[in-house]
Design a protein around this motif. Structure first.
Motif, PDB file in Angstrom:
ATOM      1  N   PHE A 223       0.832  -1.208   0.000  1.00 50.66           N
ATOM      2  CA  PHE A 223       0.000   0.000   0.000  1.00 50.66           C
ATOM      3  C   PHE A 223       0.868   1.259   0.000  1.00 50.66           C
ATOM      4  N   LYS A 224       1.906   1.274   0.831  1.00 50.27           N
ATOM      5  CA  LYS A 224       2.798   2.436   0.892  1.00 50.27           C
ATOM      6  C   LYS A 224       3.525   2.646  -0.423  1.00 50.27           C
ATOM      7  N   ILE A 225       3.927   1.543  -1.072  1.00 51.42           N
ATOM      8  CA  ILE A 225       4.620   1.658  -2.355  1.00 51.42           C
ATOM      9  C   ILE A 225       3.696   2.261  -3.406  1.00 51.42           C
ATOM     10  N   ILE A 226       2.446   1.810  -3.428  1.00 54.40           N
ATOM     11  CA  ILE A 226       1.483   2.335  -4.397  1.00 54.40           C
ATOM     12  C   ILE A 226       1.281   3.836  -4.200  1.00 54.40           C
ATOM     13  N   LYS A 227       1.332   4.283  -2.954  1.00 57.70           N
ATOM     14  CA  LYS A 227       1.131   5.704  -2.651  1.00 57.70           C
ATOM     15  C   LYS A 227       2.390   6.532  -2.864  1.00 57.70           C
ATOM     16  N   THR A 228       3.517   5.867  -3.151  1.00 63.70           N
ATOM     17  CA  THR A 228       4.790   6.566  -3.341  1.00 63.70           C
ATOM     18  C   THR A 228       4.934   7.024  -4.792  1.00 63.70           C
ATOM     19  N   LYS A 229       5.343   8.247  -4.998  1.00 70.31           N
ATOM     20  CA  LYS A 229       5.477   8.776  -6.357  1.00 70.31           C
ATOM     21  C   LYS A 229       6.630   8.131  -7.126  1.00 70.31           C
ATOM     22  N   SER A 230       7.710   7.865  -6.430  1.00 70.82           N
ATOM     23  CA  SER A 230       8.881   7.295  -7.093  1.00 70.82           C
ATOM     24  C   SER A 230       9.420   6.128  -6.261  1.00 70.82           C
ATOM     25  N   PRO A 231       8.906   4.926  -6.489  1.00 72.71           N
ATOM     26  CA  PRO A 231       9.320   3.773  -5.677  1.00 72.71           C
ATOM     27  C   PRO A 231      10.805   3.459  -5.798  1.00 72.71           C
ATOM     28  N   LYS A 232      11.353   2.917  -4.749  1.00 67.80           N
ATOM     29  CA  LYS A 232      12.751   2.491  -4.741  1.00 67.80           C
ATOM     30  C   LYS A 232      12.907   1.246  -5.617  1.00 67.80           C
ATOM     31  N   VAL A 233      14.160   0.837  -5.814  1.00 68.42           N
ATOM     32  CA  VAL A 233      14.425  -0.372  -6.605  1.00 68.42           C
ATOM     33  C   VAL A 233      14.042  -1.612  -5.818  1.00 68.42           C
ATOM     34  N   HIS A 234      14.439  -1.637  -4.537  1.00 75.85           N
ATOM     35  CA  HIS A 234      14.225  -2.824  -3.700  1.00 75.85           C
ATOM     36  C   HIS A 234      13.567  -2.445  -2.373  1.00 75.85           C
ATOM     37  N   TYR A 235      12.684  -3.309  -1.907  1.00 77.36           N
ATOM     38  CA  TYR A 235      12.129  -3.217  -0.559  1.00 77.36           C
ATOM     39  C   TYR A 235      12.263  -4.592   0.095  1.00 77.36           C
ATOM     40  N   LYS A 236      12.520  -4.590   1.392  1.00 80.92           N
ATOM     41  CA  LYS A 236      12.570  -5.845   2.146  1.00 80.92           C
ATOM     42  C   LYS A 236      11.598  -5.750   3.305  1.00 80.92           C
ATOM     43  N   VAL A 237      10.839  -6.816   3.538  1.00 82.23           N
ATOM     44  CA  VAL A 237       9.856  -6.835   4.617  1.00 82.23           C
ATOM     45  C   VAL A 237       9.998  -8.153   5.372  1.00 82.23           C
ATOM     46  N   GLY A 238      10.220  -8.058   6.679  1.00 78.23           N
ATOM     47  CA  GLY A 238      10.364  -9.281   7.473  1.00 78.23           C
ATOM     48  C   GLY A 238      10.991  -8.988   8.812  1.00 78.23           C
ATOM     49  N   GLY A 239      11.420 -10.041   9.486  1.00 74.85           N
ATOM     50  CA  GLY A 239      12.066  -9.902  10.779  1.00 74.85           C
ATOM     51  C   GLY A 239      13.408  -9.191  10.664  1.00 74.85           C
ATOM     52  N   PHE A 240      13.817  -8.584  11.771  1.00 71.27           N
ATOM     53  CA  PHE A 240      15.058  -7.799  11.765  1.00 71.27           C
ATOM     54  C   PHE A 240      16.251  -8.625  11.297  1.00 71.27           C
ATOM     55  N   MET A 241      16.431  -9.831  11.836  1.00 72.13           N
ATOM     56  CA  MET A 241      17.604 -10.636  11.507  1.00 72.13           C
ATOM     57  C   MET A 241      17.593 -11.082  10.057  1.00 72.13           C
ATOM     58  N   GLN A 242      16.398 -11.326   9.508  1.00 67.77           N
ATOM     59  CA  GLN A 242      16.332 -11.719   8.110  1.00 67.77           C
ATOM     60  C   GLN A 242      16.790 -10.579   7.204  1.00 67.77           C
ATOM     61  N   ILE A 243      16.328  -9.381   7.488  1.00 70.87           N
ATOM     62  CA  ILE A 243      16.740  -8.229   6.697  1.00 70.87           C
ATOM     63  C   ILE A 243      18.220  -7.910   6.942  1.00 70.87           C
TER      64      ILE A 243
END
Length: 267
Positions: A223-243
């Motif tokens: 949802f946040k990406i859709i609302k962003t005018k210029s999305p980044k190349v990469h996003y990561k979503v998950g637990g702290f250690m995984q990221i």
């Protein structure tokens, strides 16, 4: 005007969660499934789509265009898991996984691009995986297919910029979904040199999924990406250690990082 969104693999797991969240936010959402009639209670329409059948891809997208007149957002979410010693996974299963996780999204992207180009706008979000940033033992094929989609996204988004079409990817970690039940598992073979280590790793992987994050985190991220005018190349979503594991791979010598992974998987 409400944005029109198409989500592949929208009948369960992350795709379902994204679809329901975006519907609540006022978007017009269409999902896809190989067997949409099995989900009569879906909170948004499900269209029949099989990533291995290009005719179903084209038909579902044409349905959205004919009904809504446009398509603003594609979420390439449908995918398949696969585990096992690479030596023992049949080549047919390796190819099948790439058909779903890599070539399938390419087919969908190619089908939507003419419409988005005529609109002079559009957003394509490819759901990859944190596993795509590293070769994980007994998940090597999955890591490779998702990593390939990550690199494809990097190249594709540059090609699409002149047409005002944005592309990005979101790499989730472990989420509490039914992916473990639906993925291909190479069997634990008696006499296999990998049996002991594969068995332990498989148990650990299933535990990670069972205790994974709430899929709503992915929904909020999309949802946040859709609302962003210029999305980044990469996003990561998950637990702290995984990221953080992705950061560690960039910082540590290869052999040190390899030892950490092997220790994590008790190999």
């Amino acid at each position: 005007m409400s944005k029109i969104v198409l989500i592949t693999g929208g009948s369960s797991g992350i795709g379902k969660s994204i679809g329901e969240f975006l519907t609540q936010k006022g978007f017009v959402v269409y999902g896809t499934s190989r067997h949409p009639k099995e989900y009569p209670d879906s909170k948004f329409p499900l269209l029949k789509l099989d990533l291995k059948d290009v005719s179903t891809i084209k038909a579902s997208i044409e349905t959205v265009i004919k009904t809504e007149g446009r398509l603003d957002v594609l979420v390439n979410n449908a995918g398949a898991g696969i585990t096992g010693p690479i030596e023992e996974i049949p080549l047919t299963e390796i190819k099948a996984n790439f058909e779903t996780n890599f070539f399938g999204p390419i087919h969908v992207i190619k089908a939507v691009l003419p419409y988005m180009r005529s609109q002079k706008s559009g957003l394509i979000i490819n759901i990859t995986s944190i596993a795509g940033y590293m070769g994980l033992p007994y998940r090597g094929v999955y890591s490779a297919s998702k990593g390939a989609l990550e690199l494809l996204t990097e190249a594709f988004r540059m090609e699409l910029k002149p047409f005002k079409i944005h592309m990005t990817n979101v790499a989730p970690g472990d989420f509490a979904t039914n992916i473990a039940s639906g993925r291909y598992h190479a069997p634990l073979k008696e006499g296999s040199p990998y049996k002991s280590s594969y068995s332990k790793t498989l148990d650990l992987m299933n535990t990670h999924v069972d205790s994974g994050s709430d899929p709503k985190l992915m929904a909020r991220a999309v949802f946040k990406i859709i609302k962003t005018k210029s999305p980044k190349v990469h996003y990561k979503v998950g637990g702290f250690m995984q990221i953080f594991s992705i950061v560690l791979k960039r910082l540590l010598p290869d052999k040190v990082y390899e030892k950490l992974l092997m220790a994590h998987y008790k190999l």
